[in-house]
Design a protein around this motif. Sequence first.
Motif, short mmCIF file in Angstrom:
data_model
loop_
_atom_site.label_atom_id
_atom_site.label_comp_id
_atom_site.label_asym_id
_atom_site.label_seq_id
_atom_site.Cartn_x
_atom_site.Cartn_y
_atom_site.Cartn_z
N THR A 4 0.75 -1.21 -0.05
CA THR A 4 -0.14 -0.05 0.00
C THR A 4 0.89 1.19 0.10
O THR A 4 0.43 2.50 0.49
CB THR A 4 -1.11 0.21 1.37
N ARG A 37 -3.89 8.98 -1.97
CA ARG A 37 -5.02 8.69 -0.86
C ARG A 37 -6.11 8.05 -1.61
O ARG A 37 -6.78 7.20 -1.17
CB ARG A 37 -5.41 9.80 0.00
N SER A 38 -6.46 8.74 -2.83
CA SER A 38 -7.67 8.05 -3.43
C SER A 38 -7.40 6.85 -4.09
O SER A 38 -8.12 5.78 -4.19
CB SER A 38 -8.03 8.88 -4.98
N LEU A 39 -6.09 6.26 -3.99
CA LEU A 39 -5.63 4.79 -4.67
C LEU A 39 -5.41 4.10 -3.44
O LEU A 39 -4.78 3.03 -3.54
CB LEU A 39 -4.28 4.98 -5.39
N LYS A 40 -5.78 4.49 -2.11
CA LYS A 40 -5.49 3.58 -0.74
C LYS A 40 -4.17 3.48 -0.49
O LYS A 40 -3.77 2.46 0.09
CB LYS A 40 -6.30 2.25 -1.06
N ILE A 41 -3.45 4.44 -0.84
CA ILE A 41 -1.73 4.41 -0.67
C ILE A 41 -1.68 5.01 0.71
O ILE A 41 -2.26 6.25 1.00
CB ILE A 41 -1.08 5.05 -1.39
N ASP A 42 -0.98 4.48 1.70
CA ASP A 42 -0.93 4.90 2.91
C ASP A 42 0.43 5.38 3.38
O ASP A 42 0.77 6.30 4.34
CB ASP A 42 -1.33 4.06 4.09
#
Length: 427
Positions: free
Chosen positions: A344, A375-380
């Motif tokens: 992620t 964030r929209s790609l669910k990257i943290d």
Amino acid sequence: MLDYVNWFRHSTPYINQHRDCTFVLMLPGEGLAHPNFSNIVHDIMLLNSLDVRLVLVHGSRPQIEERLSARGINSRYHNDLRITDMDTLACVTDAVGALRIAIEAQLCTQQQGARLRVTSGNLVTAKPIGVVDGVDFHHTGEVRRVDRKAISRHLDEHDIVLLSSLGYSPTGEVFNLASEDVATSVAAALGADKLILFGEDTGIRDEQGELLRELKPTRAAPLLGKLGNSLPGNLLRAACKACNAGVRRSHIVSFAEDGAMLNELFTRDGSGTLVAQEAFEQIRSATIDDVGGLLDLLRPLEEAGILVRRSREVLETEISQFTLVERDGTIIGCAALYPLEGSTSAELACVAIDPNYRQGGRGDQLLQHIESQARSLKIDTLFVLTTRTAHWFRERGFVPSSVERLPAKRAELYNYQRNSKVFEKAL
């Protein structure tokens, strides 16, 4: 000499961009009386030689005032509009006729074998303003119709179309018009690419006296209230009206500054105020058509060792990962986001801002855009590898990390010879 060569090279995209475009120029009577007018004529000739389709609208207010004063006639106004009775109309037609002859004479001057053809005529139909608040405006009018087909035909013949502040009614009457009204009406009727308005100052200034390089019509109301019916106020009002009528861009430049129009049209930052509906500068996703511009931006940084060199082929393959800062059609900044497989996390890479634009907070805007995208790609977690700009990333929340913290597949590609420092930021 080198400055001239560099200016000429950087003007090439604009030369190509403006070819076959239609520009409406509005020059007030104050500009015609200024010593710099002869230089403006040369600049108009240059635009014509570059295949720009030109309509020149001229004003005559100070020249009319001179004739009224000489004849002992008092100027009368209501709501800041001149009341044009028969005596005043005689001064108006006298001033406009003399100015038209003088302008045509200068524009028709042959320069090294190049001869311009100037066309004028009854191309604007007018109607009377009539009686307002019980006041009869007599021969003061407003634009009723523009003969678009006739003007376009003259422009197709490579003529410069010269229009004054006089309009004619179907019944044969002559009306005194505001030159700003003529210019905006003609620009809207022709679907002009640009309306260029000449004023005494460099452009429009804010309350602190700073030049506004760019302005949207929706943000102009406070300025219009302050400027009132002064020349800058009238020009700004005309620029906003033109934009709202579909003219993409209006420019307010100085008639007193030598070369102001050319600097506005052929340099990235211009010299005056641009009034436009669309963003003059924007952040957007890259497309395959942007590869050439990206190469121009990145090459100097790659040669300095700040960025890893990317070939055209690599950029073409990875172009969908890039986000750009574009200013008036030119790429002045970029960044790339590479999601890292099996995690992620993502790598932020190739962050670059043109050296001429590093003081405007564009890097921060670009970083915020990338973080929102991540964030929209669910990257943290964002990783960045850098050799020369560690402090910039640390100031923006990135903390020192290590190769071992990178996802395995990215760690395998780490270039130990380059010895980049690794930083990360939790989103």
